[in-house]
Design an enzyme around this catalytic site. Structure first.
Site, mmCIF file in Angstrom:
data_model
loop_
_atom_site.group_PDB
_atom_site.id
_atom_site.type_symbol
_atom_site.label_atom_id
_atom_site.label_comp_id
_atom_site.label_asym_id
_atom_site.label_seq_id
_atom_site.Cartn_x
_atom_site.Cartn_y
_atom_site.Cartn_z
ATOM 1 C CG ASP A 34 56.039 -51.211 -5.941
ATOM 2 O OD1 ASP A 34 57.166 -51.712 -5.884
ATOM 3 O OD2 ASP A 34 55.019 -51.838 -6.295
ATOM 4 C CE LYS A 55 61.521 -53.647 -11.537
ATOM 5 N NZ LYS A 55 61.169 -54.011 -10.161
ATOM 6 C CG MET A 165 52.072 -51.516 -15.972
ATOM 7 S SD MET A 165 53.312 -52.748 -15.508
ATOM 8 C CE MET A 165 52.339 -54.263 -15.488
#
Length: 255
Positions: A34, A55, A165
């Site tokens: 990641d 991402k 998030m």
């Protein structure tokens, strides 16, 4: 045909990965990792070829279907392949899609759990997510692109609510929770870059977050977590004047 390991890297610090996870990193031929993995963790990979597939919000990202294909292709060429994920692979880590792709290709895999950011953040704050007489339920959530009222109502009912998030939508998240019945004076603890040298935290009420108070505090380059609930009341009140503290406790002050 090689074997794939979906390994949880933990919240950030290299010494918070599990012993099993560190051992497998040392055995790996290829590590697909990641974007938020700390350099000290990648140093544990030894002889492995490192492939960044992370991402990041607002930045170019590797599509999930391409990550799935890379895992399958690497497993067909190398004995030990690691998919290194921040936190725990099974919590908002898209692990299910990767496992299904590996199963469809007939590739063996194992999952190595990691410490998720919610648990690590609670430890940093020295406040349990569960608290006798105050918090008996915990919910982990992300904001849906098309939020449904039933989903938000379920989040409101949780005693402790942890939002992953949620940085860019913190004010919207707070407003939605308030509109569905969460008191505006509910404490919010925000933790950024947990367990890394850059870690920091702040506290406010849900009403303050709805008014945009958190947006100016965030560092957009760092991961963050929203921890919402009465379990964090003591953190909120620590630096308040007696008058403001009394008003908050009585529920008369929203922000």
């Amino acid at each position: 045909m090689g074997k794939v390991y979906l390994v949880g890297a933990g919240p950030g610090a290299a010494d918070l990965i599990t012993v099993r996870g560190a051992r497998i990193l040392g055995m790996a031929d290829v590590v697909l990792h990641d974007a938020l993995i700390e350099p000290e963790l990648l140093a544990l990979c030894g002889r492995a070829r490192l492939v960044a597939v992370g991402k990041r919000c607002g930045r170019h990202a590797t599509a999930q279907h391409f990550i799935n294909k890379q895992l399958v292709d690497c497993a067909r060429r190398h004995p030990v392949v690691v998919r290194l994920k921040g936190g725990d692979p099974m919590l908002f880590g898209r692990a299910d899609e990767e496992m299904r792709a590996l199963e469809a290709a007939g590739i063996e895999y194992d999952v190595v759990p990691g410490i998720t950011a919610a648990i690590a953040s609670a430890a940093l704050l020295r406040r349990s997510l569960t608290l006798r007489g105050v918090a008996r339920s915990v919910a982990f959530a992300t904001r849906s692109r098309a939020p449904e009222s039933e989903e938000i109502r379920a989040q409101v009912e949780a005693d402790s609510l942890v939002y992953y998030m949620g940085r860019d939508s913190a004010d919207v998240i707070a407003a939605e929770l308030i509109s569905h019945g969460k008191p505006a004076h509910t404490p919010v603890a925000i933790v950024e870059a947990c367990s890394t040298p850059r870690e920091r935290h702040t506290c406010m009420t849900l009403g303050q977050m709805a008014a945009g108070a958190a947006l100016a505090w965030f560092d957009p380059s760092q991961p963050s977590l929203l921890l919402i609930g009465e379990a964090f009341r003591a953190l909120l009140e620590a630096d308040l004047s007696p008058e403001v503290r009394q008003a908050l406790q009585a529920g008369r002050l929203a922000a």
